[in-house]
Design a protein around this motif. Structure first.
Motif, PDB file in Angstrom:
ATOM      1  N   SER A 313       0.856  -1.197   0.000  1.00 16.41           N
ATOM      2  CA  SER A 313       0.000   0.000   0.000  1.00 16.41           C
ATOM      3  C   SER A 313       0.881   1.232   0.000  1.00 16.41           C
ATOM      4  O   SER A 313       1.772   1.346   0.847  1.00 16.41           O
ATOM      5  CB  SER A 313      -0.864   0.039   1.265  1.00 16.41           C
ATOM      6  N   ALA A 315       1.673   4.950   0.911  1.00 18.77           N
ATOM      7  CA  ALA A 315       1.232   5.712   2.080  1.00 18.77           C
ATOM      8  C   ALA A 315       2.059   6.990   2.204  1.00 18.77           C
ATOM      9  O   ALA A 315       3.094   7.146   1.559  1.00 18.77           O
ATOM     10  CB  ALA A 315       1.395   4.854   3.339  1.00 18.77           C
ATOM     11  N   GLY A 325      -7.182   7.522   6.602  1.00 18.29           N
ATOM     12  CA  GLY A 325      -7.088   6.192   7.210  1.00 18.29           C
ATOM     13  C   GLY A 325      -5.643   5.817   7.510  1.00 18.29           C
ATOM     14  O   GLY A 325      -4.717   6.257   6.827  1.00 18.29           O
ATOM     15  N   ILE A 327      -2.738   2.752   8.006  1.00 15.86           N
ATOM     16  CA  ILE A 327      -2.440   1.348   7.691  1.00 15.86           C
ATOM     17  C   ILE A 327      -2.003   0.662   8.978  1.00 15.86           C
ATOM     18  O   ILE A 327      -1.088   1.116   9.668  1.00 15.86           O
ATOM     19  CB  ILE A 327      -1.386   1.254   6.578  1.00 15.86           C
ATOM     20  N   ASN A 341      -6.314  -0.966   5.963  1.00 14.31           N
ATOM     21  CA  ASN A 341      -6.622   0.441   6.233  1.00 14.31           C
ATOM     22  C   ASN A 341      -7.712   0.506   7.307  1.00 14.31           C
ATOM     23  O   ASN A 341      -8.756  -0.121   7.175  1.00 14.31           O
ATOM     24  CB  ASN A 341      -7.121   1.103   4.947  1.00 14.31           C
ATOM     25  N   ASN A 373      -3.014   6.063   4.560  1.00 14.62           N
ATOM     26  CA  ASN A 373      -3.328   5.305   3.345  1.00 14.62           C
ATOM     27  C   ASN A 373      -3.785   6.248   2.228  1.00 14.62           C
ATOM     28  O   ASN A 373      -4.658   7.067   2.432  1.00 14.62           O
ATOM     29  CB  ASN A 373      -4.444   4.304   3.677  1.00 14.62           C
ATOM     30  N   ASN A 375      -4.711   4.928  -0.880  1.00 16.82           N
ATOM     31  CA  ASN A 375      -5.538   4.139  -1.814  1.00 16.82           C
ATOM     32  C   ASN A 375      -4.877   3.847  -3.142  1.00 16.82           C
ATOM     33  O   ASN A 375      -5.530   3.874  -4.171  1.00 16.82           O
ATOM     34  CB  ASN A 375      -6.873   4.846  -2.081  1.00 16.82           C
ATOM     35  N   GLN A 422      -9.291  -1.146  -1.416  1.00 20.25           N
ATOM     36  CA  GLN A 422      -8.191  -1.362  -0.472  1.00 20.25           C
ATOM     37  C   GLN A 422      -8.527  -2.384   0.615  1.00 20.25           C
ATOM     38  O   GLN A 422      -7.671  -2.704   1.439  1.00 20.25           O
ATOM     39  CB  GLN A 422      -7.753  -0.035   0.163  1.00 20.25           C
TER      40      GLN A 422
END
Length: 619
Positions: A313, A315, A325, A327, A341, A373, A375, A422
């Motif tokens: 992901s 970030a 959000g 992780i 997330n 996060n 996405n 996600q």
């Protein structure tokens, strides 16, 4: 032909409970009668309550079952599965059940990168090398209405120095990666990188038209696939009764299901197997209006390849309690664990409930240990296909009904199940290697998702995420990249546009093939270069070199790939001036007024090099 009564008795539809359906059964095919049976069995008899006698609206009745057939076939497991899941999730929602009950949060393992250092350069080169083994997937089902723009979001200009739209920038970035990857591996592979765009009813035709009217922005049409997501049925109450369309009693009301549909669409399209057979290894998912993203992609892909992450992901550093959000690794009392997330409004109470009395707080770095996060996901293709074989691409859903009151017995308006791209890791086994890559926010993340009115209400110091801030973020990133390679770039000034105070850096843009990576930009700049704050520089070419350039004004360079252009000396002119525009001024095009500014192009040095050869532009 068997009689409708025989069909009914065969299907065990109780005529007493659905007399209006029973009267009309002779209109329908055996497949449609099967769907009718399923709806009755799933407690949806109310849909037939107001149906008139045969001979009245018969075509509309048949069209109803055409819609039901589409809703049934486009959802993994069919409509019965959708209704069953909806009942369970609505019951949990009514009971106030916490989806994180039994889970303890902890900080997952990932890679923190700092732009331009040795580590970053190493990962960036690994990513470029790996790019020819990747496919890109853009989720672009949304219109720009939320931004105050009536077109599709990917048609919105990313910046107004050149007017390049998001979709053009994404395609040119993928093509630049394709070329760079081929060069780095000495042309061992000359593979076209596949590009998939997930569209919706709202965006499909307009996306296709944008591509076709611009010759796919230089990409081969065979590289591009459009996959259209369908909508899902709306639910009118806690029993998951399907909501009728207020405009038409022979239709079920539908709404979008969310970008999580991309996984089931890819699975059913057959593309994944085609890609694995062609030797591809990675699939990158990204969203529609982040103009900085491709500055972060090469290094992130390098992290995936080096660390062999099944899921990576992207970030950015995140301040504690910031509205983005985090992780998080979640470990359940029964031993299950996942890296996922967790929305900011759930993360803080979850930490407090599991032995962290202060909740989500900044650590010694000044940021929360749970990265933000953005996405964008990089998945390894082989393990992804294996997982989708088990799930069919279905993603764990959620429901978010707006209740009329605290009794939670009725809704203000119909709701539906939703899913997010996600949330894919939620079903992965504990052995899956799930990590993240944190990049500088200025380099990786400046989404355009707020309209001017909403952005102007954002508390000072928080990101606006508007067309204004999105464009200014591109100039900031390009200015900081040039600073990093040794150019003296003046500090920005603060200005207010559409009620948002932003940093205005020199308005610098270049096309992706001029400088997709730090190393590429570094190779194009030499000597002592400087750029003043009021300057504008747009480079549209590959072999354009800045050598001892002092720029104070506007410079626009366009060159064909075979032209080598060296620019130096002291270039000064009156330049372009940023002028305020009122977002309520309807005489100005939407894509300009949502920014709150436009360029008054007073004077510039503009050169086009359309022939091969070596050229010097020295002042």
């Amino acid at each position: 032909m068997e009689s409708a009564t025989q069909a009914l008795s065969k299907l065990n539809i109780n005529g007493d409970s659905v007399p209006n359906l029973q009267k009309n059964l002779s209109l329908f095919s055996p497949e449609q009668i099967e769907l009718a049976k399923m709806l009755v069995e799933m407690g949806q008899s109310h849909l037939f309550q107001h149906w008139p006698e045969p001979g009245v609206d018969d075509e509309e009745k048949k069209a109803f079952f055409d819609q039901v057939a589409l809703l049934n076939s486009s959802y993994p497991g069919g409509l019965a599965s959708y209704i069953k899941t909806a009942r369970e999730l609505l019951a949990d929602s009514k009971a106030g059940k916490n989806p994180f009950d039994g889970f303890t949060p902890s900080v997952p393992i990932g890679e923190n990168l700092n732009f331009g250092d040795e580590n970053f350069i190493k990962f960036e080169e690994a990513g470029v090398r790996e790019a020819q083994n990747a496919a890109f997937v853009l989720v672009a089902g949304g219109l720009g209405e939320r931004l105050g723009y009536n077109g599709i979001k990917v048609a919105l200009p990313m910046e107004t120095t050149t007017g390049t739209c998001f979709l053009q920038h994404y395609i040119e970035s993928i093509l630049a990666l394709q070329e760079a990857s081929c060069r780095l591996t000495q042309g061992k592979y000359e593979r076209d990188i596949p590009f998939v765009i997930m569209t919706s009813d709202d965006t499909h035709a307009r996306t296709l038209q944008l591509l076709e009217s611009n010759s796919y922005f230089g990409m081969k049409p065979s590289q591009v696939n459009l996959l259209k997501q369908e909508k899902v049925a709306c639910l009118e109450d806690n029993d998951a009764r399907l909501a009728g369309d207020p405009q038409n009693k022979y239709r079920i009301q539908t709404k979008p299901h969310g970008h999580g549909d991309v996984h089931s669409l890819l699975y059913s399209s057959g593309l994944l197997n085609k890609w694995i057979d062609a030797g591809l290894r990675w699939i990158l998912f990204f969203q529609d209006t982040n103009g900085l993203l491709f500055k972060a992609i090469p290094a992130s892909l390098g992290v995936s390849a080096t660390k062999q992450y099944h899921v990576n992901s992207l970030a950015v550093p995140r301040k504690a309690k910031e509205a983005i959000g985090g992780i998080t690794r979640l470990t359940h009392a029964d031993g299950r664990s996942m890296v996922i997330n967790v929305e900011y409004n759930q993360l803080d109470p979850l930490l407090r409930a599991t032995g962290h009395p202060d909740g989500d707080v900044n650590c010694e770095t000044g940021y929360s240990p749970f990265p933000g996060n953005i996405n964008q996901l990089i998945l390894e293709l082989g393990p992804y296909i294996e997982e989708l074989k088990k799930t069919g691409g279905a993603i764990k859903e959620f429901v978010n009904p707006k209740y009329k009151d605290s009794s939670k017995t009725s809704f203000k308006s119909s709701t539906r199940l939703e899913c997010m791209m996600q949330d894919y890791p939620k079903t992965l086994p504990p052995s899956a290697r799930v990590g993240f890559t944190v990049m500088n926010t200025w380099l990786a993340y400046a989404p355009v998702k707020s309209n001017p009115e909403d952005a102007a209400k954002v508390p000072k110091g928080n990101p606006y995420h508007s067309a204004t801030s999105g464009e200014m973020a591109i100039y900031r990133a390009n200015s900081l990249i040039l600073r990093k390679v040794g150019v003296k770039v003046d500090d920005p000034v603060q200005q207010v546009f559409n009620g948002q105070e932003v940093e205005v850096w020199p308005c610098i843009t270049w096309n992706p093939k001029w400088g997709l990576t730090f190393s590429e930009v570094k190779s194009k700049v030499s000597g002592s270069c400087s750029i003043s704050q009021r300057s504008v520089m747009a480079i549209k070419g590959v072999n354009v070199f800045l050598e001892d350039l002092s720029l104070d004004g506007a410079l626009v360079i366009k060159s064909v790939d075979e032209a080598e252009v060296r620019i130096g000396g002291s270039l000064r002119n009156k330049g372009w001036i940023l002028e305020n525009v009122d977002y309520k001024d309807t005489s100005v095009p939407e894509e300009i007024r949502i920014r709150g500014f436009r360029f008054n192009k007073i004077e510039q040095l503009e050169k086009h090099y359309s022939e091969p050869g070596k050229f010097d532009l020295k002042a």
